[in-house]
Design an enzyme around this catalytic site. Structure first.
Site, PDB file in Angstrom:
ATOM      1  N   GLU A 184      -9.411  -1.697  12.691  1.00 36.20           N
ATOM      2  CA  GLU A 184      -9.878  -2.597  11.601  1.00 36.20           C
ATOM      3  C   GLU A 184      -8.518  -3.883  11.329  1.00 36.20           C
ATOM      4  O   GLU A 184      -7.845  -3.597  11.035  1.00 36.20           O
ATOM      5  CB  GLU A 184     -10.190  -2.101  10.613  1.00 36.20           C
ATOM      6  CG  GLU A 184     -10.945  -2.960   9.430  1.00 36.20           C
ATOM      7  CD  GLU A 184      -9.949  -3.065   8.124  1.00 36.20           C
ATOM      8  OE1 GLU A 184      -9.673  -4.076   7.697  1.00 36.20           O
ATOM      9  OE2 GLU A 184      -9.351  -1.917   7.850  1.00 36.20           O
ATOM     10  N   ARG A 233      -2.359  -5.703  12.648  1.00 42.91           N
ATOM     11  CA  ARG A 233      -2.999  -4.959  13.752  1.00 42.91           C
ATOM     12  C   ARG A 233      -3.346  -6.327  14.770  1.00 42.91           C
ATOM     13  O   ARG A 233      -3.754  -5.561  15.966  1.00 42.91           O
ATOM     14  CB  ARG A 233      -4.161  -4.122  13.284  1.00 42.91           C
ATOM     15  CG  ARG A 233      -3.809  -2.725  12.715  1.00 42.91           C
ATOM     16  CD  ARG A 233      -4.966  -2.326  11.809  1.00 42.91           C
ATOM     17  NE  ARG A 233      -4.595  -1.208  11.189  1.00 42.91           N
ATOM     18  CZ  ARG A 233      -5.388  -0.340  10.418  1.00 42.91           C
ATOM     19  NH1 ARG A 233      -6.695  -0.750  10.237  1.00 42.91           N
ATOM     20  NH2 ARG A 233      -4.838   0.687   9.760  1.00 42.91           N
ATOM     21  N   ARG A 289       0.792  -1.383   0.163  1.00 41.74           N
ATOM     22  CA  ARG A 289      -0.001   0.018  -0.110  1.00 41.74           C
ATOM     23  C   ARG A 289       0.962   1.198  -0.055  1.00 41.74           C
ATOM     24  O   ARG A 289       1.688   1.504   1.023  1.00 41.74           O
ATOM     25  CB  ARG A 289      -1.027   0.091   1.101  1.00 41.74           C
ATOM     26  CG  ARG A 289      -1.819  -1.336   1.230  1.00 41.74           C
ATOM     27  CD  ARG A 289      -2.974  -1.279   0.489  1.00 41.74           C
ATOM     28  NE  ARG A 289      -3.715  -2.490   0.608  1.00 41.74           N
ATOM     29  CZ  ARG A 289      -4.751  -2.747   1.541  1.00 41.74           C
ATOM     30  NH1 ARG A 289      -4.993  -1.668   2.344  1.00 41.74           N
ATOM     31  NH2 ARG A 289      -5.572  -3.847   1.703  1.00 41.74           N
ATOM     32  N   ARG A 314       0.164   0.676  10.743  1.00 41.31           N
ATOM     33  CA  ARG A 314       0.091   1.200   9.403  1.00 41.31           C
ATOM     34  C   ARG A 314       1.276   0.767   8.646  1.00 41.31           C
ATOM     35  O   ARG A 314       2.248   1.496   9.386  1.00 41.31           O
ATOM     36  CB  ARG A 314      -0.655   2.284   9.197  1.00 41.31           C
ATOM     37  CG  ARG A 314      -0.904   2.719   7.731  1.00 41.31           C
ATOM     38  CD  ARG A 314      -1.667   4.155   7.879  1.00 41.31           C
ATOM     39  NE  ARG A 314      -2.897   4.268   8.065  1.00 41.31           N
ATOM     40  CZ  ARG A 314      -3.777   3.819   7.427  1.00 41.31           C
ATOM     41  NH1 ARG A 314      -3.682   3.494   6.192  1.00 41.31           N
ATOM     42  NH2 ARG A 314      -5.216   3.747   8.003  1.00 41.31           N
ATOM     43  N   SER A 331     -12.375  -6.515   6.931  1.00 39.04           N
ATOM     44  CA  SER A 331     -13.606  -5.848   6.344  1.00 39.04           C
ATOM     45  C   SER A 331     -14.099  -6.939   5.511  1.00 39.04           C
ATOM     46  O   SER A 331     -13.554  -7.653   4.665  1.00 39.04           O
ATOM     47  CB  SER A 331     -13.444  -4.698   5.269  1.00 39.04           C
ATOM     48  OG  SER A 331     -12.770  -3.493   6.158  1.00 39.04           O
TER      49      SER A 331
END
Length: 426
Positions: free
Chosen positions: A352, A393, A265, A280, A355
């Site tokens: 999160e 996470r 990312r 992150r 998802s």
């Protein structure tokens, strides 16, 4: 991609759906309809000229056979051929512009999804209570460093900010998580896939990431050819392309896949305090679930994916909440999304880790993925995906929620057979 027939029949519905996603589509939809009218006008005109051309092509041999002069008709057909070519060029232009506008529209949110951004997300349920400590708890960065699980400094030295190195037991703990996830999914009948990490543009296009979000990915250009690829941001991008341009049989559905990949990312790497450590990063590991289903099975498949992702976090014994995202917080391609968010004690916030989303037929239209129904007609499949799970996470949540007063971390019971230890000690 949204069905042009739906836009024609109910443009106000599409405009309202876009507004729920905080996207102003009014002018785009008006322009789509203008190009649609123009495209159909040109199509009609070109088809009429072709019909005239076909009729003349039959007349010319007959005129010549009868000893007549066909030169005038032939000259007329030559001029007509030029007009057809111009019309086809104009038609191609109108189709390209209409398609460009169609691609700029986000998916329609489901009717029960509320409007607005993340401030309107709805927590649906919680699992376990927040952990309480009778000692001063540490944050995950300090725990991972003191237990020699993660080397942040050498990670940054190798790859810059937003990178880390799993070391020793830390690497084994990461691998234990991935093995646990894969074993659970395979047991539940999902087919395990190891996928390419470098993908062609079409994959991002079908997934709905391109052209709008092409700048958010890492791109690789072959210096000796024109071959240009991007590093996949999630295994979903590859998995929803497996059956691109294919017609499946009804009895093949649902198709259930899992893929393990690192995820790359560009937008990651914030220096905010709540993004420190592994929260992150530019690269993280994830197991992704994807289903292809019939439309009538889509809702049940979504609930299955949510349940499976929740079950993994529950088996790890972590406190989390399940949230239903508002339309504006759902991604561009998705009609509905539920997030599973684990509690990070040192930050006092939920983050999160999965998802679960339903794209309905949006991705299938882009990828031309259909199935032959019992009515013998072709229908678009529905595609769904859910993280099962992302680790970057979960790792901080595990070490923080399972930490002990002596600085050790208790290993969640389901991971002990993979890791070969009950407690990670300083």
């Amino acid at each position: 991609m949204i069905d042009i027939k739906l836009i024609r029949s109910n443009p106000d519905l599409i405009k309202a759906g876009a507004k729920k996603k905080e996207f102003d589509a009014d002018k785009i939809i008006d322009d789509i309809l203008k190009y649609d009218v123009r495209r159909r006008e040109i199509t009609g005109s070109v088809e009429a000229m072709r019909a005239e051309q076909n009729a003349a092509s039959k007349q010319i041999p007959q005129i010549k056979k009868q000893g007549g002069d066909a030169s005038e008709l032939m000259a007329k057909m030559k001029a007509l051929a030029g007009k057809i070519k111009e019309g086809e060029a104009e038609l191609g232009e109108a189709e390209a512009k209409q398609n460009e506008l169609l691609l700029s529209l986000p998916n329609m949110p489901d009717e029960d999804v509320v409007a607005g951004g993340k401030e309107n997300n709805q927590p649906l349920r919680y699992f376990k209570e927040k952990p309480e400590f009778d000692f001063e708890p540490k944050n995950h960065v300090d725990l991972c460093e003191s237990l020699h699980l993660i080397d942040y400094q050498r990670g940054a030295k190798l790859s810059g900010a937003g990178s880390w190195v799993y070391t020793g037991v830390g690497a084994r703990l990461e691998w234990a998580l991935l093995n646990f996830f894969i074993d659970e999914h395979v047991r539940d009948g999902y087919q395990f896939m190891l996928l390419p990490h470098m993908l062609k543009y079409e994959c991002g296009y079908v997934a709905g990431q391109f052209p709008k979000f092409a700048d958010e990915d890492y791109w690789i250009q072959n210096p000796t050819t024109n071959d240009r690829k991007f590093l996949l941001p999630t295994a979903e991008t590859a998995l929803v392309n497996l059956h691109r341009d294919e017609v499946l049989e009804a009895d093949e559905l649902p198709k259930k896949y899992i893929g393990y990949t690192p995820c790359y990312r560009r937008e990651a790497g914030s220096y905010r305090s709540e993004e420190r450590g592994m929260i992150r990063g530019h690269q993280f590991n994830k197991v992704e679930m994807v289903q292809y289903t019939k439309p009538e099975d889509s809702d049940a498949a979504f609930e299955e994916l949510v349940h499976k992702a929740e079950n993994l976090v529950q088996e790890l014994g972590l406190h989390y909440r399940l949230s239903k995202l508002a339309a504006g917080d759902c991604s561009f391609s998705m009609a509905r999304t539920y997030d599973i968010e684990v509690w990070i004690p040192s930050m006092g916030i939920y983050k999160e880790v999965s998802s679960a989303s339903n794209a309905r037929e949006y991705q299938a239209r882009r990828g031309n993925v259909k199935y032959r129904g019992e009515d013998k007609k072709l229908h678009f499949v529905h595609t769904l995906n859910a993280s099962g799970l992302a680790t970057s996470r979960l790792f901080p949540a595990i070490v923080e929620q399972y930490q002990n007063a002596d600085g050790s971390v208790t290993v969640p019971e389901v991971l002990r057979k993979y890791l070969g230890m009950d407690v990670i000690r300083p």
